[in-house]
Design a protein around this motif. Structure first.
Motif, PDB file in Angstrom:
ATOM      1  N   VAL A   1      41.369  37.573  11.364  1.00  2.00           N
ATOM      2  CA  VAL A   1      40.353  36.722  10.741  1.00  2.00           C
ATOM      3  C   VAL A   1      39.391  36.326  11.850  1.00  2.00           C
ATOM      4  CG1 VAL A   1      39.858  34.548   9.574  1.00  2.00           C
ATOM      5  CG2 VAL A   1      41.921  35.839   8.970  1.00  2.00           C
ATOM      6  N   ARG A   2      38.138  36.748  11.727  1.00  6.07           N
ATOM      7  CA  ARG A   2      37.140  36.417  12.751  1.00  6.07           C
ATOM      8  C   ARG A   2      36.123  35.440  12.171  1.00  6.07           C
ATOM      9  NH1 ARG A   2      31.962  38.254  14.800  1.00  6.07           N
ATOM     10  NH2 ARG A   2      31.793  39.894  13.228  1.00  6.07           N
ATOM     11  N   PRO A   3      36.229  34.161  12.525  1.00  8.59           N
ATOM     12  CA  PRO A   3      35.180  33.230  12.097  1.00  8.59           C
ATOM     13  C   PRO A   3      33.846  33.595  12.745  1.00  8.59           C
ATOM     14  CG  PRO A   3      37.140  32.052  12.836  1.00  8.59           C
ATOM     15  CD  PRO A   3      37.299  33.477  13.258  1.00  8.59           C
ATOM     16  N   ILE A   4      32.828  33.724  11.928  1.00  7.58           N
ATOM     17  CA  ILE A   4      31.464  33.941  12.425  1.00  7.58           C
ATOM     18  C   ILE A   4      30.718  32.607  12.450  1.00  7.58           C
ATOM     19  CG2 ILE A   4      29.265  35.136  12.002  1.00  7.58           C
ATOM     20  CD1 ILE A   4      30.900  37.427  10.788  1.00  7.58           C
ATOM     21  N   THR A   5      30.986  31.771  11.447  1.00  7.15           N
ATOM     22  CA  THR A   5      30.566  30.373  11.544  1.00  7.15           C
ATOM     23  C   THR A   5      31.785  29.565  11.968  1.00  7.15           C
ATOM     24  OG1 THR A   5      30.967  30.142   9.151  1.00  7.15           O
ATOM     25  CG2 THR A   5      28.676  30.425   9.864  1.00  7.15           C
ATOM     26  N   LEU A   6      31.670  28.887  13.106  1.00  5.95           N
ATOM     27  CA  LEU A   6      32.751  27.992  13.536  1.00  5.95           C
ATOM     28  C   LEU A   6      32.676  26.683  12.765  1.00  5.95           C
ATOM     29  CD1 LEU A   6      32.794  28.610  17.395  1.00  5.95           C
ATOM     30  CD2 LEU A   6      34.048  29.798  15.577  1.00  5.95           C
ATOM     31  N   TRP A   7      31.464  26.254  12.437  1.00  2.00           N
ATOM     32  CA  TRP A   7      31.271  25.252  11.389  1.00  2.00           C
ATOM     33  C   TRP A   7      30.071  25.706  10.553  1.00  2.00           C
ATOM     34  CZ3 TRP A   7      28.122  22.187   8.611  1.00  2.00           C
ATOM     35  CH2 TRP A   7      28.771  21.375   7.673  1.00  2.00           C
ATOM     36  N   PRO A   8      30.253  25.784   9.228  1.00  2.00           N
ATOM     37  CA  PRO A   8      31.498  25.492   8.517  1.00  2.00           C
ATOM     38  C   PRO A   8      32.589  26.533   8.788  1.00  2.00           C
ATOM     39  CG  PRO A   8      29.818  26.291   6.996  1.00  2.00           C
ATOM     40  CD  PRO A   8      29.136  26.127   8.308  1.00  2.00           C
ATOM     41  N   PHE A   9      33.814  26.032   8.995  1.00  2.00           N
ATOM     42  CA  PHE A   9      34.943  26.913   9.298  1.00  2.00           C
ATOM     43  C   PHE A   9      35.351  27.660   8.027  1.00  2.00           C
ATOM     44  CE2 PHE A   9      39.422  27.833  10.517  1.00  2.00           C
ATOM     45  CZ  PHE A   9      39.167  28.427  11.746  1.00  2.00           C
ATOM     46  N   PRO A  10      35.674  28.955   8.144  1.00  2.00           N
ATOM     47  CA  PRO A  10      35.926  29.783   6.945  1.00  2.00           C
ATOM     48  C   PRO A  10      37.315  29.567   6.332  1.00  2.00           C
ATOM     49  CG  PRO A  10      36.149  31.115   8.915  1.00  2.00           C
ATOM     50  CD  PRO A  10      35.687  29.759   9.374  1.00  2.00           C
ATOM     51  N   LYS A  11      37.513  28.423   5.711  1.00  2.00           N
ATOM     52  CA  LYS A  11      38.808  28.117   5.088  1.00  2.00           C
ATOM     53  C   LYS A  11      39.181  29.156   4.028  1.00  2.00           C
ATOM     54  CE  LYS A  11      37.721  23.210   5.702  1.00  2.00           C
ATOM     55  NZ  LYS A  11      37.381  21.951   4.994  1.00  2.00           N
ATOM     56  N   GLU A  12      38.178  29.628   3.294  1.00  2.00           N
ATOM     57  CA  GLU A  12      38.451  30.570   2.196  1.00  2.00           C
ATOM     58  C   GLU A  12      39.068  31.874   2.699  1.00  2.00           C
ATOM     59  OE1 GLU A  12      34.366  32.873   1.259  1.00  2.00           O
ATOM     60  OE2 GLU A  12      34.209  30.697   1.093  1.00  2.00           O
ATOM     61  N   ALA A  13      38.760  32.259   3.931  1.00  2.00           N
ATOM     62  CA  ALA A  13      39.330  33.496   4.491  1.00  2.00           C
ATOM     63  C   ALA A  13      40.852  33.419   4.534  1.00  2.00           C
ATOM     64  CB  ALA A  13      38.770  33.745   5.883  1.00  2.00           C
ATOM     65  N   PHE A  14      41.382  32.242   4.836  1.00  2.00           N
ATOM     66  CA  PHE A  14      42.829  32.085   4.947  1.00  2.00           C
ATOM     67  C   PHE A  14      43.507  32.142   3.575  1.00  2.00           C
ATOM     68  CE2 PHE A  14      41.017  30.539   8.797  1.00  2.00           C
ATOM     69  CZ  PHE A  14      41.897  30.951   9.785  1.00  2.00           C
ATOM     70  N   GLU A  15      42.802  31.688   2.558  1.00  2.00           N
ATOM     71  CA  GLU A  15      43.360  31.804   1.209  1.00  2.00           C
ATOM     72  C   GLU A  15      43.492  33.270   0.794  1.00  2.00           C
ATOM     73  OE1 GLU A  15      44.625  29.172  -0.334  1.00  2.00           O
ATOM     74  OE2 GLU A  15      44.008  28.125   1.496  1.00  2.00           O
ATOM     75  N   LYS A  16      42.611  34.099   1.307  1.00  2.00           N
ATOM     76  CA  LYS A  16      42.643  35.524   0.966  1.00  2.00           C
ATOM     77  C   LYS A  16      43.782  36.269   1.665  1.00  2.00           C
ATOM     78  CE  LYS A  16      37.689  35.951  -0.026  1.00  2.00           C
ATOM     79  NZ  LYS A  16      36.409  36.605   0.348  1.00  2.00           N
ATOM     80  N   VAL A  17      44.238  35.743   2.806  1.00  2.00           N
ATOM     81  CA  VAL A  17      45.219  36.502   3.592  1.00  2.00           C
ATOM     82  C   VAL A  17      46.549  35.780   3.781  1.00  2.00           C
ATOM     83  CG1 VAL A  17      43.361  37.693   4.840  1.00  2.00           C
ATOM     84  CG2 VAL A  17      44.394  35.641   5.841  1.00  2.00           C
ATOM     85  N   ILE A  18      46.671  34.554   3.292  1.00  2.00           N
ATOM     86  CA  ILE A  18      47.867  33.765   3.571  1.00  2.00           C
ATOM     87  C   ILE A  18      49.141  34.459   3.116  1.00  2.00           C
ATOM     88  CG2 ILE A  18      47.804  32.428   1.417  1.00  2.00           C
ATOM     89  CD1 ILE A  18      48.527  30.874   4.845  1.00  2.00           C
ATOM     90  N   ASP A  19      49.059  35.217   2.035  1.00  2.00           N
ATOM     91  CA  ASP A  19      50.244  35.908   1.516  1.00  2.00           C
ATOM     92  C   ASP A  19      50.414  37.309   2.096  1.00  2.00           C
ATOM     93  OD1 ASP A  19      50.979  33.762  -0.140  1.00  2.00           O
ATOM     94  OD2 ASP A  19      49.581  34.405  -1.698  1.00  2.00           O
ATOM     95  N   LYS A  20      49.514  37.692   3.014  1.00  2.00           N
ATOM     96  CA  LYS A  20      49.581  39.039   3.585  1.00  2.00           C
ATOM     97  C   LYS A  20      50.183  39.060   4.978  1.00  2.00           C
ATOM     98  CE  LYS A  20      45.667  40.998   1.012  1.00  2.00           C
ATOM     99  NZ  LYS A  20      44.366  41.696   1.123  1.00  2.00           N
ATOM    100  N   THR A  21      50.527  37.899   5.512  1.00  2.00           N
ATOM    101  CA  THR A  21      51.056  37.858   6.877  1.00  2.00           C
ATOM    102  C   THR A  21      52.519  37.441   6.870  1.00  2.00           C
ATOM    103  OG1 THR A  21      50.878  36.801   9.047  1.00  2.00           O
ATOM    104  CG2 THR A  21      50.018  35.542   7.166  1.00  2.00           C
TER     105      THR A  21
END
Length: 357
Positions: free
Chosen positions: A280-300
């Motif tokens: 997961v590479r944040p491109i915006t540090l703020w706003p932090f990409p919380k939604e990215a983690f919802e997409k991958v939380i079950d994949k790790t």
């Protein structure tokens, strides 16, 4: 495709700002960003624009305040200790809702530190190094090309939301040379700057640029208005990259800038040994990409590893996004030390073997 040119990161920043319509640059030399100011010093006067080397970083950021208040596109650049000196001015810019672009090419710290690359200004940039409840929009490029693209985007976003925008890269990003293309951009629809202090121009009252509210009720109302704007930015301006996260992963890195590039090399190393890693590479540090983690939380399988050139700053935001659902670990080098693919990979194998706890 346009023609690509080989440029140092700092000089590419300057050229991108000029092409984005930057009319004024105010700065002060400090390694490892001095080439930004040097480039602007050469180019801006030739095209009828303003360059001023201020007597200090404090002076430079207040010059930014004045130019931004008149409605022109303005930029300043510095490196970590210099950005610290600009913090009061950044809070003033945010409080007065003045669009501007700030470049931070990060060096080691704390204190004077050293001139080698680091990412230890994360807290300062995204948690608010100045006073009051304010936010900067913060971009974190991972290549010279992306840095160029983000500079142009930063000016538009600053104008749209009337907010200072920081583009933060480590010292390696500023000093490396890569091929870049200066693409023609249509740009985003921009609001008219009816608020700017440009004289009456047919108005009955002067526009006044101000962040002083002596009545607490007025100050609270202003803060509530700013918070509503920040929520809008969180809804519309989050940017991130998901790399190699299409299927189940043993572990997922979280990294930005130079460390994200190193993590991509580690992903390729691990793949040869049958270990599946993602990023997961944040491109915006703020706003932090919380939604990215919802997409991958079950994949790790074994959670997340935050890889940073710091002692662990972004890892706190990663932990907040994971909310205890998956383990979150940190690997960092600091003081100007850049992590190697091997030492990151060794940490990955430790976490997988130990269950990432």
């Amino acid at each position: 495709m346009g023609e690509k040119v080989l440029m140092k990161g700092n000089e590419a920043i300057g050229e991108a700002a000029i092409r984005a319509g930057c009319q004024c640059f105010f700065g002060y030399p400090i390694t490892p960003q001095t080439e930004v100011a040097a480039y602007m010093a050469r180019k801006m006067p030739r095209i009828g624009r303003a360059y001023v080397q201020a007597e200090s970083e404090v002076s430079a950021i207040n010059m930014v305040y004045g130019a931004a208040g008149s409605g022109v596109r303005v930029m300043t650049s510095s490196s970590s200790p210099g950005i610290s000196l600009k913090q009061e001015g950044l809070s003033y810019l945010a409080g007065a809702e003045l669009p501007s672009v700030i470049i931070n090419i990060v060096r080691g710290g704390p204190g004077l530190g050293g001139i080698q690359p680091a990412q230890s200004d994360y807290f300062q940039a995204v948690k608010g190094g100045g006073h009051g409840d304010y936010r900067l929009i913060v971009y974190a490029p991972a290549s010279v090309q992306e840095m160029v693209d983000m500079i142009q985007e930063a000016f538009d976003v600053a104008d749209i939301y009337r907010n200072p925008v920081m583009v933060m890269g480590d010292g390696m990003m500023g000093q490396m040379m890569e091929p870049v293309e200066f693409k023609e951009r249509a740009g985003r629809p921009l609001p008219e700057k009816t608020w700017a202090a440009t004289g009456l121009q047919g108005r009955k009252k002067h526009n006044v640029i101000n962040s002083l509210f002596l009545a607490p009720e007025e100050c609270e109302d202003h803060n509530i208005k700013l918070q509503a704007k920040y929520r809008e930015i969180e809804q519309n301006e989050v940017r991130y990259e998901l790399y190699n996260c299409d299927a189940k992963c043993d572990l997922i890195f979280v990294a930005y800038g130079t460390t994200a590039r190193i993590c991509k090399s580690v992903i390729k190393m691990a793949d040869r040994e049958g270990i599946k890693l993602g990023l997961v590479r944040p491109i915006t540090l703020w706003p932090f990409p919380k939604e990215a983690f919802e997409k991958v939380i079950d994949k790790t399988e074994h959670g997340f590893l935050s890889v940073e050139m710091s002692m662990g700053q972004m890892v706190e935001d990663v932990a907040l996004c994971a909310l205890g659902r998956k383990p979150v670990s940190h690997f960092g080098r600091c003081g100007g030390m850049v992590p190697t693919p091997k030492e990151i990979y060794d940490r990955v194998k430790e976490l997988i073997a130990g269950g990432a706890r």
